[in-house]
Write a protein that holds these residues in place. Structure first.
Motif, short mmCIF file in Angstrom:
data_model
loop_
_atom_site.label_atom_id
_atom_site.label_comp_id
_atom_site.label_asym_id
_atom_site.label_seq_id
_atom_site.Cartn_x
_atom_site.Cartn_y
_atom_site.Cartn_z
N ALA A 18 4.25 17.51 -11.85
CA ALA A 18 5.24 17.91 -10.69
C ALA A 18 6.11 16.65 -10.54
O ALA A 18 6.91 16.95 -10.14
CB ALA A 18 4.28 18.08 -9.38
N HIS A 19 5.88 15.66 -11.38
CA HIS A 19 6.72 14.55 -11.34
C HIS A 19 7.93 14.71 -12.14
O HIS A 19 7.89 15.41 -13.08
CB HIS A 19 5.89 13.25 -12.07
N ALA A 76 1.01 -1.04 -0.08
CA ALA A 76 0.10 -0.02 -0.10
C ALA A 76 0.92 1.30 -0.13
O ALA A 76 2.02 1.29 0.67
CB ALA A 76 -0.69 -0.12 1.26
N TRP A 77 0.49 2.29 -0.58
CA TRP A 77 1.03 3.54 -0.68
C TRP A 77 1.05 4.50 0.97
O TRP A 77 0.02 4.30 1.57
CB TRP A 77 0.59 4.76 -1.80
N LEU A 114 0.76 17.61 -2.91
CA LEU A 114 1.52 17.08 -3.87
C LEU A 114 2.38 16.12 -3.16
O LEU A 114 3.06 16.51 -2.03
CB LEU A 114 2.04 18.12 -4.55
N SER A 115 2.34 14.81 -3.56
CA SER A 115 3.28 14.08 -3.14
C SER A 115 3.93 12.96 -3.91
O SER A 115 3.15 12.34 -4.56
CB SER A 115 2.82 13.20 -1.99
N SER A 116 5.17 12.88 -3.98
CA SER A 116 5.88 11.98 -4.83
C SER A 116 5.46 12.33 -6.48
O SER A 116 5.43 11.07 -7.25
CB SER A 116 5.72 10.62 -4.48
N GLY A 117 5.12 13.30 -6.83
CA GLY A 117 4.93 13.67 -8.20
C GLY A 117 3.34 13.33 -8.39
O GLY A 117 2.73 13.54 -9.66
N ALA A 153 -2.17 19.01 -14.50
CA ALA A 153 -1.52 19.92 -13.86
C ALA A 153 -2.12 20.04 -12.60
O ALA A 153 -3.16 19.85 -12.58
CB ALA A 153 -1.52 21.24 -14.75
N PRO A 154 -1.33 20.59 -11.61
CA PRO A 154 -2.00 20.43 -10.37
C PRO A 154 -3.18 21.37 -10.29
O PRO A 154 -4.15 21.01 -9.70
CB PRO A 154 -0.82 21.11 -9.30
#
Length: 235
Positions: A167-168, A43-44, A219-222, A199-200
């Motif tokens: 963002a990745h 799981a992430w 945002l987390s890890s792209g 895009a975010p």
């Protein structure tokens, strides 16, 4: 009259094209299901944090939307009365069934489209919808999926939604775009998978224009992540 006929023909062609593109996504994951599932063991962390925060009383119904091999359904199962794993790919559902048998957890597996969920209104208390929205091939399908998620969430229900974003580190673009990302099977065969890279601000806008209520996002890890509630939210 001719103009009406032309518009109807265009709508029909557009609908047929979208159905073909969705079928292509399903067929791609059926093709790579076994190898893909073997690389999705854990799981992430973002999902673990969400579940720890919101699935706390061992009651209600959970949904792993775009469940794949059910790694997140396995995380939900000890905390809820019932867990549903839904995926468009029959091949991935089979890997979920095998995982559930091997690890002795219960999940009700359903084949279905993420934009037209075969679930009742207000029936889901906790939903995990990660790494799936970006595989829907049109903005209309993605928006319909967010709206349908809002429909099935219970008044106090919560969901975690994620998608790949610009963002990745692997992307240089700043605007959202459609692309394909290769999956390499054992033996070296490369299989293209459709992605819409958000895009975010586009991710925020699609959520804001949907029937969901955004409670928080990051945002987390792209990836873009949002914790959301449905239309029937109660305070």
């Amino acid at each position: 009259m001719a103009g009406d006929q032309d518009r109807e023909r265009d709508r029909t062609h557009s609908h047929d094209d979208e159905r073909t593109r969705r079928a292509d996504v399903r067929d791609t994951y059926d093709r790579i299901a076994t190898h893909f599932a073997s690389t999705r063991e854990y799981a992430w962390p973002e999902v673990e944090a969400f579940v720890d925060a919101h699935a706390t009383d061992r009651t209600g119904v959970g949904l792993d939307l775009g469940c794949g091999n059910c790694r997140h359904a396995e995380l939900l199962e000890p905390r809820l009365e019932t867990v549903v794993g839904l995926d468009v790919s029959r091949g991935l559902l089979e890997t979920g069934r095998e995982r559930a048998l091997e690890r002795d957890f219960d999940v009700e597996l359903v084949q279905g489209d993420a934009s037209t969920l075969p679930l009742a209104d207000d029936s889901i208390d906790i939903a995990v919808y990660v790494a799936t929205l970006h595989h829907l091939p049109t903005r209309a399908a993605r928006r319909a999926s967010l709206d349908d998620l809002a429909r099935v969430l219970a008044p106090d229900g919560r969901a975690l939604v994620s998608a790949w974003s610009t963002a990745h580190d692997r992307f240089e673009e700043t605007e959202g775009f459609d692309t394909t990302v290769e999956w390499t099977l054992p033996g070296g065969e490369a299989v293209d998978r459709f992605y819409h890279i958000y895009a975010p601000d586009e991710f925020e806008a699609d959520l804001a224009e949907s029937d969901l209520e955004v409670l928080e996002w990051e945002l987390s890890s792209g990836n873009c992540y949002a914790t959301v509630a449905g239309t029937g939210t109660t305070e």
